[in-house]
Design a protein around this motif. Structure first.
Motif, PDB file in Angstrom:
ATOM      1  N   VAL A  63       0.782  -1.659  -0.127  1.00  0.00           N
ATOM      2  CA  VAL A  63      -0.283   0.534   0.140  1.00  0.00           C
ATOM      3  C   VAL A  63       1.118   0.846   0.114  1.00  0.00           C
ATOM      4  CG1 VAL A  63      -1.883   0.783   1.232  1.00  0.00           C
ATOM      5  CG2 VAL A  63      -2.126  -1.436   0.849  1.00  0.00           C
TER       6      VAL A  63
ATOM      7  N   MET B 286       2.319   1.563  -3.489  1.00  0.00           N
ATOM      8  CA  MET B 286       1.299   2.429  -4.047  1.00  0.00           C
ATOM      9  C   MET B 286       1.124   3.270  -3.907  1.00  0.00           C
ATOM     10  SD  MET B 286      -3.073   0.658  -4.220  1.00  0.00           S
ATOM     11  CE  MET B 286      -3.586   1.119  -3.054  1.00  0.00           C
ATOM     12  N   GLU B 287       1.261   4.493  -2.712  1.00  0.00           N
ATOM     13  CA  GLU B 287       0.711   5.991  -3.008  1.00  0.00           C
ATOM     14  C   GLU B 287       1.755   6.449  -3.028  1.00  0.00           C
ATOM     15  OE1 GLU B 287      -0.404   6.551   1.616  1.00  0.00           O
ATOM     16  OE2 GLU B 287      -2.134   6.707   0.789  1.00  0.00           O
TER      17      GLU B 287
ATOM     18  N   GLU C  42       1.960   7.442  -6.922  1.00  0.00           N
ATOM     19  CA  GLU C  42       1.428   8.064  -7.280  1.00  0.00           C
ATOM     20  C   GLU C  42       1.601   9.354  -7.339  1.00  0.00           C
ATOM     21  OE1 GLU C  42      -2.480   7.512  -6.180  1.00  0.00           O
ATOM     22  OE2 GLU C  42      -3.751   9.934  -6.837  1.00  0.00           O
TER      23      GLU C  42
ATOM     24  N   ARG D  71      -0.905   6.108 -11.577  1.00  0.00           N
ATOM     25  CA  ARG D  71      -1.657   5.882 -10.370  1.00  0.00           C
ATOM     26  C   ARG D  71      -2.200   4.397 -10.877  1.00  0.00           C
ATOM     27  NH1 ARG D  71      -7.672   7.688  -8.979  1.00  0.00           N
ATOM     28  NH2 ARG D  71      -7.047   8.049  -6.743  1.00  0.00           N
ATOM     29  N   LEU D  72      -1.588   3.345  -9.366  1.00  0.00           N
ATOM     30  CA  LEU D  72      -2.700   2.238  -9.571  1.00  0.00           C
ATOM     31  C   LEU D  72      -3.115   1.841  -8.783  1.00  0.00           C
ATOM     32  CD1 LEU D  72       0.922  -0.108 -10.471  1.00  0.00           C
ATOM     33  CD2 LEU D  72      -0.538   1.742 -11.878  1.00  0.00           C
ATOM     34  N   ASN D  73      -3.949   0.711  -9.102  1.00  0.00           N
ATOM     35  CA  ASN D  73      -5.369   0.422  -7.890  1.00  0.00           C
ATOM     36  C   ASN D  73      -4.265  -1.042  -7.441  1.00  0.00           C
ATOM     37  OD1 ASN D  73      -7.416  -0.078  -6.326  1.00  0.00           O
ATOM     38  ND2 ASN D  73      -8.985   0.888  -8.072  1.00  0.00           N
ATOM     39  N   ALA D  74      -5.907  -1.684  -6.945  1.00  0.00           N
ATOM     40  CA  ALA D  74      -5.238  -3.316  -6.113  1.00  0.00           C
ATOM     41  C   ALA D  74      -4.601  -4.104  -7.144  1.00  0.00           C
ATOM     42  CB  ALA D  74      -5.679  -3.374  -5.313  1.00  0.00           C
ATOM     43  N   GLY D  75      -4.872  -4.302  -8.339  1.00  0.00           N
ATOM     44  CA  GLY D  75      -5.331  -5.452  -9.222  1.00  0.00           C
ATOM     45  C   GLY D  75      -3.639  -5.050 -10.399  1.00  0.00           C
ATOM     46  N   SER D  76      -3.470  -3.707 -10.321  1.00  0.00           N
ATOM     47  CA  SER D  76      -2.444  -3.500 -11.414  1.00  0.00           C
ATOM     48  C   SER D  76      -0.709  -3.508 -10.766  1.00  0.00           C
ATOM     49  CB  SER D  76      -2.691  -1.946 -11.806  1.00  0.00           C
ATOM     50  OG  SER D  76      -3.603  -1.621 -12.753  1.00  0.00           O
ATOM     51  N   LEU D  77      -1.345  -2.768  -8.879  1.00  0.00           N
ATOM     52  CA  LEU D  77      -0.222  -2.760  -8.223  1.00  0.00           C
ATOM     53  C   LEU D  77       1.119  -4.146  -8.201  1.00  0.00           C
ATOM     54  CD1 LEU D  77       2.263  -1.386  -6.506  1.00  0.00           C
ATOM     55  CD2 LEU D  77       0.708  -1.879  -4.806  1.00  0.00           C
ATOM     56  N   TYR D  78      -0.451  -5.363  -7.797  1.00  0.00           N
ATOM     57  CA  TYR D  78       0.115  -6.346  -7.577  1.00  0.00           C
ATOM     58  C   TYR D  78       0.149  -7.745  -8.476  1.00  0.00           C
ATOM     59  CZ  TYR D  78       0.291  -5.478  -2.584  1.00  0.00           C
ATOM     60  OH  TYR D  78      -0.009  -5.371  -0.876  1.00  0.00           O
ATOM     61  N   ARG D  79       0.119  -6.864  -9.635  1.00  0.00           N
ATOM     62  CA  ARG D  79       0.214  -7.614 -10.959  1.00  0.00           C
ATOM     63  C   ARG D  79       1.700  -7.185 -11.810  1.00  0.00           C
ATOM     64  NH1 ARG D  79      -0.886  -6.415 -16.437  1.00  0.00           N
ATOM     65  NH2 ARG D  79      -1.990  -4.062 -15.866  1.00  0.00           N
TER      66      ARG D  79
ATOM     67  N   LEU E 147       3.851  -5.809  -9.399  1.00  0.00           N
ATOM     68  CA  LEU E 147       4.754  -6.494  -8.516  1.00  0.00           C
ATOM     69  C   LEU E 147       5.388  -8.220  -8.019  1.00  0.00           C
ATOM     70  CD1 LEU E 147       3.535  -5.887  -4.900  1.00  0.00           C
ATOM     71  CD2 LEU E 147       6.099  -5.127  -5.182  1.00  0.00           C
TER      72      LEU E 147
END
Lengths: 875, 121
Positions: B35, B38-39, B42, B50-58, B60
């Motif tokens: 998290v 992610m912040e 951005e 600006r990534l959301n949870a899905g894109s961020l963990y993809r 990672l």
């Protein structure tokens, strides 16, 4: 803003399990964070939910495709190594590789050859434009047993005027004409068709035109169309042929068109001439003569046409008082063409399907045994860290390569097999313009046939091998470790294979017995040494002149060396001709009792004796019966049985519609001629002396004293021309050939089904051999120890044989039961053979048992000869 | 680790995508949890990434699979509730790849300077 909707959490289920396990909780924490951070400012809850949902779904999809890409990359790596490995493995086990390729090749070859033949006949459609709308129209009288009969000229004209569901209706008559070639009369085939014919079968002529409205009347000039072959071969391909004249039947006919190359309808003929409407209308209404072909209006069905034309016939009946009990029947052209051949093709297609099933079960057994015998190797590979995917790939590659090799060999063999099938099934029962003409190679390599066969081989083999491959690659040696369940599946496969092969053997037995009965049927005459021909065309002479001419010809032919006797009959039997008379049955005072339409034949002196027809009661016609007005007639057995059931045909009185044949007495009964084929009941037949009203053209029998009948053909022609060189002589055919044609269909069925049964027998034997050979190999150590401890080789052999005998017994018993059921279902195709024919059932059982036990004995014998030292060393 | 995946060399990872490069740079500063990454992405991109949870963990997951990033340790959730957080840090291979990308971009920058493309902007 509150926490995220729970629905979003469900979306996490879309991810691959590994990703979910590694990051699932954290992802949900990140989602929650987004929603909590959005409380103070940022997008609305709805927009944030939509954005998160889209992101989660899209990322899940990307994760999956990323996984597949990885797998694909992994899978494509090392193909070369695996292929080399497979090649080495197959070289080490040539018996297995060869068996699999042979079984597959056999299945593919049989499938490609037979289905391309069936496709070219049963499933083929004539390729005229709109051929599916062409119908054959018959007169039909079920009460008289006349289901499909030709139609008279006046009826055709009236029916044409009343048709509603047909666009066009054409009269068609296969005829011949006399053409003078080098001053000698030659008989030439001609199709006579009404002008409407080319509306039904549209043709673009190669040169000139086809028939037109202006050709309908007999006042129009005499014209003719020539076929492309005739134009090329006889008329020299002359581009200026239009307008040239052909002397046909003594009259000049102007050539107005050349038909396109390859065009034919029903048969291939050199000439086409128009039937004139006024001539058709002026004919006798009872003189039925013409085949009718129609073209359905778009949307109309053959049933509509049948109804309309039957209404039309009802109007004719009302007007004329004739044709009671008659209706009309319209059926699709294709259906009418394949009617005769349908039973043989359906039974052969069923037999081929059985062979394919047997081949597939055989392969399943083979692959299973193969996987079982490699269990140790697979277990070692798994233990050494071999990936399951990689092991499965190697096994699948092995099966796939065998399947492709089998398909290639099968397709290479298929054209030869197709050529053989075409030899077995005579061409006249195939649709003339399709199946027989396509070169065998092209027929087999047709994309539908070839691709279908290859797909069958590859997909079938891989699908059958799949369960064994999956089990083997998952568990290696453990899969087959236990003895109890190990062989159960294989045993059932062998039983299934034996049962299917037995069904086919029962079928072969039944068709063989049926064909033998047909071939052994007494056809009613002595066909050996009998020559048949047509001659005459003396219509323009007065009747006494015709009679004298025919007598002179018989005398001339009988005077030839090598000829034993000769006789005349207006239509040669076994040619499929019909000729009906209305027969009036009279009492002893000559009063009419009843009347009925029956077939009749006009015969000359010595015809019965020459043909070898047997008299059953009374006498044959004698020389005196052939002088003056006919007073004596002979009937056949069926006629006597039908009309004189009390058994006293001889001495009865009858008349016919023909004024020349009135008040005649039956003097004898002759044996039936089975000229509609052995399986069809012979029609009742009346034989009258020819001199009353001879047909201008007549058939002739010539009995040769020795040698082949055809060797005398030219001499007979010269003898006939010695009487009158202007009379045409045609169609020299030995009677054996005419009789043989009628049994061609059962003979073809017998040959094909027997060949397929033999192949299935080999396949089943291979299956049994494979299973027993594997059992011996896998028990080599045990057998070796037992032999070392003093067990007798004979006892070991007996034990191996005994285990298999149970499988064979169960398989054959199941097959016999299924074969009996199949025989019952196909009883309509059998002739004088019961579906439960004990000889066929016993024959099939014996053949199967013999083949299976021989296939068992070979490896069982090896079991008894295992060298104990070798076996123990191999432990 | 999936043995069927081919291990790429440093050069085969280049060029890095903007999100990958920034994520690696942020992780080079020290291990962090999802998290926070992610912040930071951005914030440090000025809102461009600006990534959301899905894109961020993809992102990672792909960095972890490629061996550029690894989970280092788990720390207790600061809120005191919920599952512990996993920290992700740069691997030495990840550092090599990041350095190589930086050198590649430095080379490009030098070219742009030689061409005086940056003057006046």
């Amino acid at each position: 803003m509150s926490g995220p909707p729970r629905l979003l959490r469900v979306l996490l289920c879309l991810y691959p399990a590994a990703h979910r396990r590694a990051y699932g909780q954290e992802m949900w924490a990140a989602v929650r964070h987004r929603f909590e951070a959005g409380r103070a400012e940022g997008p609305s809850r709805l927009r944030l939910t939509a954005w998160t949902a889209a992101d989660l779904s899209w990322s899940a999809a990307k994760m999956w495709t990323r996984g597949w890409r990885g797998t694909m990359t992994g899978m494509t790596r090392g193909w070369g190594i695996d292929l080399r490995f497979v090649a080495r493995t197959l070289r080490r086990t040539p018996g297995y590789a060869l068996t699999a390729v042979v079984v597959l090749a056999g299945a593919v070859a049989v499938d490609a050859a037979v289905f391309s033949f069936v496709r070219g006949t049963l499933l083929a459609r004539p390729h005229y434009p709109g051929a599916d709308r062409i119908v054959v129209v018959w007169g039909s009288n079920p009460v008289d047993g006349q289901l499909r009969d030709v139609v008279s000229g006046p009826n055709y004209i009236d029916l044409r005027a009343s048709m509603r569901s047909l666009e066009a209706l054409s009269a068609f008559h296969s005829d011949n004409a006399i053409l003078l070639v080098d001053g000698r009369p030659t008989v030439i085939d001609v199709e006579s068709v009404s002008v409407d014919f080319f509306d039904i079968v549209p043709v673009q002529p190669y040169l000139g035109r086809v028939f037109e409205e202006g050709d309908r009347s007999s006042s129009a000039p005499q014209i003719v169309l020539v076929s492309w072959d005739y134009w090329q071969d006889v008329l020299g391909g002359d581009a200026g042929v239009i307008g040239r004249s052909l002397p046909l039947d003594g009259e000049p006919h102007t050539i107005v068109g050349v038909l396109p190359e390859g065009f034919e309808f029903v048969r291939e003929v050199p000439l086409w001439r128009p039937l004139r409407d006024d001539v058709l209308a002026a004919d006798e209404r009872t003189r039925i003569h013409y085949h009718l072909f129609g073209r359905l209006r778009p949307g109309a069905t053959p049933a509509d046409a049948t109804r309309d034309l039957t209404d039309g016939l009802a109007a004719i009946r009302e007007r004329t008082g004739q044709f009671r009990g008659w209706a009309m029947l319209a059926e699709p052209l294709h259906e009418a063409s394949v009617m005769a051949v349908r039973p043989v093709l359906v039974s052969v297609a069923a037999a081929v399907t059985l062979v394919l099933l047997i081949a597939l079960v055989n392969l399943a057994t083979l692959f299973r045994i193969r996987a079982m015998s490699r269990s140790d190797e697979l277990a070692v590979r798994l233990a050494l860290g071999g990936g399951r995917g990689r092991i499965a790939r190697v096994l699948a590659l092995e099966v796939g390569s065998l399947a492709l090799m089998g398909a290639a060999v099968g397709l290479a063999v298929a054209p030869f097999l197709l050529a053989r099938v075409r030899e077995m099934v005579p061409l006249w029962i195939a649709i003339p313009d399709s199946a027989a003409r396509v070169p065998v190679l092209r027929a087999v390599l047709d994309p539908q046939v070839a691709l279908g066969s290859v797909l069958l081989a590859v997909v079938g083999a891989v699908a059958l091998a799949a369960p064994s491959l999956v089990t083997a690659s998952r568990r290696g040696g453990a899969a087959w470790a236990g003895r109890g369940g190990t062989h159960r599946g294989t045993r059932w496969l062998v039983i299934a294979e034996l049962a299917l092969a037995t069904v086919l053997c029962v079928g072969a037995g039944l068709t063989t017995r049926s064909a033998e009965r047909m071939l052994a049927t007494d056809v009613g005459l002595e066909d050996e040494g009998l020559l048949t021909l047509y001659f005459g065309d003396v219509w323009e002479r007065p009747i006494p002149g015709q009679v004298a001419y025919f007598e002179d010809v018989v005398r001339a032919v009988e005077g030839m060396p090598g000829v034993a006797s000769a006789g005349l009959m207006d239509y040669v039997p076994f040619e499929g001709e019909d000729d009906f008379a209305r027969i009036y049955f009279l009492d002893s005072d000559g009063e009419e009792l009843s009347n009925l339409r029956e077939q009749w034949r006009r015969v000359g002196e010595g015809a019965f004796e020459t043909a070898g027809m047997r008299v059953l009661s009374g006498r044959l016609l004698e020389p005196d019966d052939f002088r003056g007005t006919p007073r004596s007639v002979v009937v056949n057995e069926s006629f006597a049985r039908k009309h004189y059931p009390e058994g006293r045909a001889v001495g009865e009185l009858l008349s016919t519609h023909n004024a020349a044949y009135r008040d005649m007495r039956v003097v004898g009964v002759v044996a039936d001629l089975h000229d509609l084929g052995p399986a069809t009941p012979p029609p009742p037949m009346l034989y009258v002396p020819l001199q009353g009203d001879p047909r201008g053209t007549t058939g002739m029998f010539v009995r040769v004293a020795s040698g082949q009948p055809l060797e005398l053909a030219e001499a007979v022609r010269e003898a006939i021309w010695s009487v009158d060189p202007s009379q045409p002589v045609d169609a020299f055919v030995p009677m054996t050939e005419l009789v043989g044609a009628w049994v061609a269909i059962p003979r073809a069925t017998r040959s094909l089904v027997s060949a397929l049964a033999a192949f299935s027998l080999i396949l089943a034997a291979l299956g049994v051999f494979g299973v027993v050979a594997y059992a011996v190999r896998s028990r080599t150590a045990e057998l070796g120890i037992r032999l070392a401890l003093g067990a007798s080789p004979r006892r070991i052999e007996r034990e191996m044989m005994g285990t298999t005998a149970v499988l064979v017994g169960v398989g054959v018993a199941l097959g016999l039961a299924a074969g009996a059921l199949a025989g019952r279902a196909a009883s309509a195709l059998l002739f004088q053979v019961r579906p439960l024919d004990p000889i066929s059932l016993a024959g099939a059982a014996i053949a199967m048992l013999a083949a299976a036990l021989f296939a068992t004995w070979l490896p069982a014998r090896r079991a008894g000869r295992v060298d104990p030292r070798e076996a123990i060393r191999a432990l | 680790m999936d043995l069927t995946r081919k291990t790429l060399s440093v050069e085969e990872h280049l060029p890095l995508k903007p999100a990958q490069q920034l994520a690696l740079l942020l992780l080079a500063e020290g291990p962090t949890y999802g998290v926070a990454l992610m912040e930071a992405l951005e914030e440090r991109s000025g809102g461009a990434i600006r990534l959301n949870a899905g894109s961020l963990y993809r992102l990672l997951a792909s960095l972890v699979d490629d061996g550029l990033v690894e989970p280092t340790e788990e720390v207790a959730n600061p809120s005191g509730a919920g599952a512990p957080r996993k920290l992700y840090g740069l691997t030495s291979f990840g550092r090599e790849v990041l350095a190589a990308e930086a050198r590649r971009q430095a080379g490009l920058l030098d070219m742009a300077r030689a061409l005086r493309l940056l003057e006046g902007s």
